[in-house]
Design an enzyme around this catalytic site. Structure first.
Site, PDB file in Angstrom:
ATOM      1  N   LYS A  11       0.845  -1.214   0.000  1.00  0.00           N
ATOM      2  CA  LYS A  11       0.000   0.000   0.000  1.00  0.00           C
ATOM      3  C   LYS A  11       0.868   1.247   0.000  1.00  0.00           C
ATOM      4  CE  LYS A  11       0.787   1.392   4.438  1.00  0.00           C
ATOM      5  NZ  LYS A  11       1.649   2.447   4.807  1.00  0.00           N
ATOM      6  N   SER A 104       2.491  -6.349   7.258  1.00  0.00           N
ATOM      7  CA  SER A 104       1.057  -6.340   7.606  1.00  0.00           C
ATOM      8  C   SER A 104       0.238  -7.009   6.509  1.00  0.00           C
ATOM      9  CB  SER A 104       0.553  -4.905   7.770  1.00  0.00           C
ATOM     10  OG  SER A 104       1.337  -4.215   8.704  1.00  0.00           O
ATOM     11  N   ASP A 137      -2.027  -1.757  10.894  1.00  0.00           N
ATOM     12  CA  ASP A 137      -2.341  -1.701   9.465  1.00  0.00           C
ATOM     13  C   ASP A 137      -2.955  -2.994   8.917  1.00  0.00           C
ATOM     14  OD1 ASP A 137      -1.725   0.837   8.663  1.00  0.00           O
ATOM     15  OD2 ASP A 137       0.211   0.357   7.762  1.00  0.00           O
TER      16      ASP A 137
HETATM   17  C1  LIG Z   1       2.854   4.364   9.505  1.00  0.00           C
HETATM   18  C2  LIG Z   1       1.870   3.389   8.933  1.00  0.00           C
HETATM   19  C3  LIG Z   1       0.912   4.143   8.014  1.00  0.00           C
HETATM   20  O1  LIG Z   1       0.098   3.291   7.256  1.00  0.00           O
HETATM   21  O2  LIG Z   1       2.432   2.358   8.136  1.00  0.00           O
HETATM   22  P1  LIG Z   1       3.911   1.789   7.813  1.00  0.00           P
HETATM   23  O3  LIG Z   1       4.854   2.898   7.625  1.00  0.00           O
HETATM   24  O4  LIG Z   1       4.296   0.929   8.988  1.00  0.00           O
HETATM   25  O5  LIG Z   1       3.735   0.966   6.566  1.00  0.00           O
HETATM   26  C4  LIG Z   1       1.035   2.709  10.056  1.00  0.00           C
HETATM   27  O6  LIG Z   1       0.368   3.649  10.859  1.00  0.00           O
HETATM   28  C5  LIG Z   1       1.833   1.770  10.934  1.00  0.00           C
HETATM   29  O7  LIG Z   1       1.100   0.638  11.179  1.00  0.00           O
HETATM   30  P2  LIG Z   1       1.792  -0.749  11.644  1.00  0.00           P
HETATM   31  O8  LIG Z   1       3.131  -0.893  11.008  1.00  0.00           O
HETATM   32  O9  LIG Z   1       0.799  -1.846  11.456  1.00  0.00           O
HETATM   33  O10 LIG Z   1       2.002  -0.449  13.156  1.00  0.00           O
HETATM   34  P3  LIG Z   1       2.233  -1.448  14.411  1.00  0.00           P
HETATM   35  O11 LIG Z   1       3.094  -2.580  13.993  1.00  0.00           O
HETATM   36  O12 LIG Z   1       0.896  -1.750  15.049  1.00  0.00           O
HETATM   37  O13 LIG Z   1       3.020  -0.479  15.383  1.00  0.00           O
HETATM   38  C6  LIG Z   1       4.403  -0.226  15.333  1.00  0.00           C
HETATM   39  C7  LIG Z   1       4.690   0.958  16.243  1.00  0.00           C
HETATM   40  O14 LIG Z   1       4.279   2.170  15.584  1.00  0.00           O
HETATM   41  C8  LIG Z   1       3.648   3.071  16.504  1.00  0.00           C
HETATM   42  N1  LIG Z   1       2.274   3.362  16.068  1.00  0.00           N
HETATM   43  C9  LIG Z   1       1.656   2.601  15.112  1.00  0.00           C
HETATM   44  C10 LIG Z   1       0.392   2.917  14.682  1.00  0.00           C
HETATM   45  C11 LIG Z   1      -0.269   4.029  15.264  1.00  0.00           C
HETATM   46  N2  LIG Z   1      -1.487   4.379  14.881  1.00  0.00           N
HETATM   47  N3  LIG Z   1       0.358   4.775  16.203  1.00  0.00           N
HETATM   48  C12 LIG Z   1       1.623   4.460  16.608  1.00  0.00           C
HETATM   49  O15 LIG Z   1       2.180   5.152  17.459  1.00  0.00           O
HETATM   50  C13 LIG Z   1       3.723   2.408  17.880  1.00  0.00           C
HETATM   51  O16 LIG Z   1       4.884   2.885  18.499  1.00  0.00           O
HETATM   52  C14 LIG Z   1       3.913   0.942  17.543  1.00  0.00           C
HETATM   53  O17 LIG Z   1       4.622   0.254  18.549  1.00  0.00           O
HETATM   54  N1  LIG Z   2       6.278 -11.044   6.592  1.00  0.00           N
HETATM   55  C1  LIG Z   2       7.114 -10.019   6.835  1.00  0.00           C
HETATM   56  N2  LIG Z   2       7.598  -9.277   5.817  1.00  0.00           N
HETATM   57  C2  LIG Z   2       8.420  -8.224   6.062  1.00  0.00           C
HETATM   58  N3  LIG Z   2       8.840  -7.874   7.293  1.00  0.00           N
HETATM   59  C3  LIG Z   2       8.400  -8.569   8.341  1.00  0.00           C
HETATM   60  C4  LIG Z   2       7.512  -9.658   8.154  1.00  0.00           C
HETATM   61  N4  LIG Z   2       7.233 -10.148   9.371  1.00  0.00           N
HETATM   62  C5  LIG Z   2       7.908  -9.421  10.265  1.00  0.00           C
HETATM   63  N5  LIG Z   2       8.625  -8.471   9.667  1.00  0.00           N
HETATM   64  C6  LIG Z   2       9.477  -7.473  10.370  1.00  0.00           C
HETATM   65  O1  LIG Z   2       8.788  -6.226  10.338  1.00  0.00           O
HETATM   66  C7  LIG Z   2       9.652  -5.140  10.038  1.00  0.00           C
HETATM   67  C8  LIG Z   2       8.873  -4.092   9.222  1.00  0.00           C
HETATM   68  O2  LIG Z   2       8.584  -4.638   7.977  1.00  0.00           O
HETATM   69  P1  LIG Z   2       7.495  -4.128   6.926  1.00  0.00           P
HETATM   70  O3  LIG Z   2       6.162  -4.621   7.254  1.00  0.00           O
HETATM   71  O4  LIG Z   2       8.041  -4.493   5.594  1.00  0.00           O
HETATM   72  O5  LIG Z   2       7.573  -2.546   7.120  1.00  0.00           O
HETATM   73  P2  LIG Z   2       6.550  -1.359   6.927  1.00  0.00           P
HETATM   74  O6  LIG Z   2       5.407  -1.560   7.893  1.00  0.00           O
HETATM   75  O7  LIG Z   2       7.349  -0.133   7.219  1.00  0.00           O
HETATM   76  O8  LIG Z   2       6.112  -1.377   5.512  1.00  0.00           O
HETATM   77  C9  LIG Z   2      10.832  -5.754   9.291  1.00  0.00           C
HETATM   78  O9  LIG Z   2      12.023  -5.149   9.684  1.00  0.00           O
HETATM   79  C10 LIG Z   2      10.810  -7.250   9.661  1.00  0.00           C
HETATM   80  O10 LIG Z   2      11.852  -7.636  10.520  1.00  0.00           O
END
Ligand SMILES: C[C@@](CO)(OP(=O)(O)O)[C@H](O)COP(=O)(O)OP(=O)(O)OC[C@H]1O[C@@H](n2ccc(N)nc2=O)[C@H](O)[C@@H]1O
Ligand SMILES: Nc1ncnc2c1ncn2[C@@H]1O[C@H](COP(=O)(O)OP(=O)(O)O)[C@@H](O)[C@H]1O
Length: 286
Positions: A11, A104, A137
């Site tokens: 995404k 995710s 997410d």
């Molecule tokens: C920033 C976003 C935008 O879509 O995506 P990515 O950059 O990871 O793809 C999301 O909010 C990421 O969601 P996700 O990656 O599922 O977050 P999680 O694993 O639940 O959380 C990882 C950490 O991010 C912080 N967190 C996450 C989501 C949220 N609404 N508030 C937070 O403060 C928290 O510190 C948490 O411990």
């Molecule tokens: N199936 C998976 N694919 C990618 N990363 C994973 C997975 N499961 C756990 N992880 C861990 O989650 C961290 C964040 O990965 P990713 O989901 O790709 O990042 P983001 O949420 O920023 O897009 C990675 O550093 C990895 O160690």
């Protein structure tokens, strides 16, 4: 059914606003989520015995309990009293730790896969409830397509689809942790918030120019000062014909939106000499 092959899409965030910091450290957000045509493949099959075994073509990714796919299978085996073993093979294309929700999305695919493989016939709501316990997410990744995500990301509203276009995705060779980006956000110092409601109207009107003019992500206020390559990459895409450019999620992936395929392809070519860019693709919205 003994074996199932699932596509797991990445995404981008067309808009990312943070509204409030909660006492548990999480943040309340308003984000416009868009699935893009870049996907990993997850193959799942039932095995004799009770164990979960996992393989992945990226050797640096964990294949044990640290992997979100493993966690989803383990949780569902327990919750639905499934004694059969499960073998899973993950082929990655979505950049890792990139702000594209690769993990995710894999987790969401594993939840769907378990439901199908073991005939659980779970509703979307049930799968989202399992998903949110593994990552904010994950529920969105179960929904896919274009959606507004609120709460910590789990409160979802379906939006009109993104108008057709070409999206250039470029990941610089740095890593940013999601927790770091949220933790270091100075919410009270934000000068401006993204116009999420305006973008929702642009989606309804299929107004790509409007969408491109409103691309904004408050987490850039954390990541750009630390990693100027993100700003440089955005500028590069804009100089090479993008209608708009933004960092996705917590970064560091940057995307540019193009009206014409050939402009996007040319911009992709222009990235070849740039050492900072480790992965780049031209995709379309899903
Ligand atoms: C920033 C976003 C935008 O879509 O995506 P990515 O950059 O990871 O793809 C999301 O909010 C990421 O969601 P996700 O990656 O599922 O977050 P999680 O694993 O639940 O959380 C990882 C950490 O991010 C912080 N967190 C996450 C989501 C949220 N609404 N508030 C937070 O403060 C928290 O510190 C948490 O411990
Ligand atoms: N199936 C998976 N694919 C990618 N990363 C994973 C997975 N499961 C756990 N992880 C861990 O989650 C961290 C964040 O990965 P990713 O989901 O790709 O990042 P983001 O949420 O920023 O897009 C990675 O550093 C990895 O160690």
């Amino acid at each position: 059914m003994d074996r199932i092959v699932l596509k797991s899409f990445g995404k981008i965030n067309l808009g990312l606003d943070v509204v409030r910091r909660r006492t548990d450290g999480y943040h309340e957000v308003r984000m416009i989520m868009q699935t893009v045509g870049l996907c990993d493949t997850l193959t799942m099959r039932k095995t004799k015995g009770e164990k979960i075994s996992m393989k992945c073509d990226l050797s640096f990714l964990p294949t044990d309990r640290k992997n979100l796919v493993y966690q989803a299978i383990e949780l569902m085996k327990e919750r639905y009293h499934i004694s059969s073993g499960v073998a899973v093979d993950l082929k990655k294309r979505i950049p890792v730790a990139a702000g594209m929700a690769g993990g995710s999305s894999n987790c969401a695919a594993a939840i769907k896969g378990m439901s199908q493989l073991f005939g659980l016939d779970l509703s979307i709501e049930e799968m989202c409830e399992i998903g949110v316990s593994l990552g904010a997410d994950v529920p969105y990744c179960i929904w896919g397509k274009t959606a507004l995500a609120e709460g910590i990301g789990e409160k979802l509203t379906r939006l009109s689809p993104m108008p057709d276009c070409w999206i250039l995705i470029a990941k610089p060779g740095i890593s940013v942790s999601t927790a770091f980006a949220y933790k270091n956000l100075k919410l009270d110092q934000l000068e401006k918030h993204p116009d999420i409601d305006g973008m929702i109207r642009d989606l309804e009107n299929q107004d790509l120019d409007g969408i491109c003019s409103k691309l904004e992500n408050v987490l850039e206020t954390v990541t750009i000062p630390k990693h100027p390559v993100i700003r440089d990459l955005k500028e590069h895409l804009l100089e090479h014909g993008a209608e708009g450019a933004l960092m996705s999620g917590s970064g560091p992936t940057v995307f540019g939106i193009y009206k014409e395929k050939h402009t996007a392809r040319r911009a992709l070519e222009s990235l070849r000499g740039i050492q900072d860019v480790k992965q780049a693709y031209v995709v379309r919205p899903v």
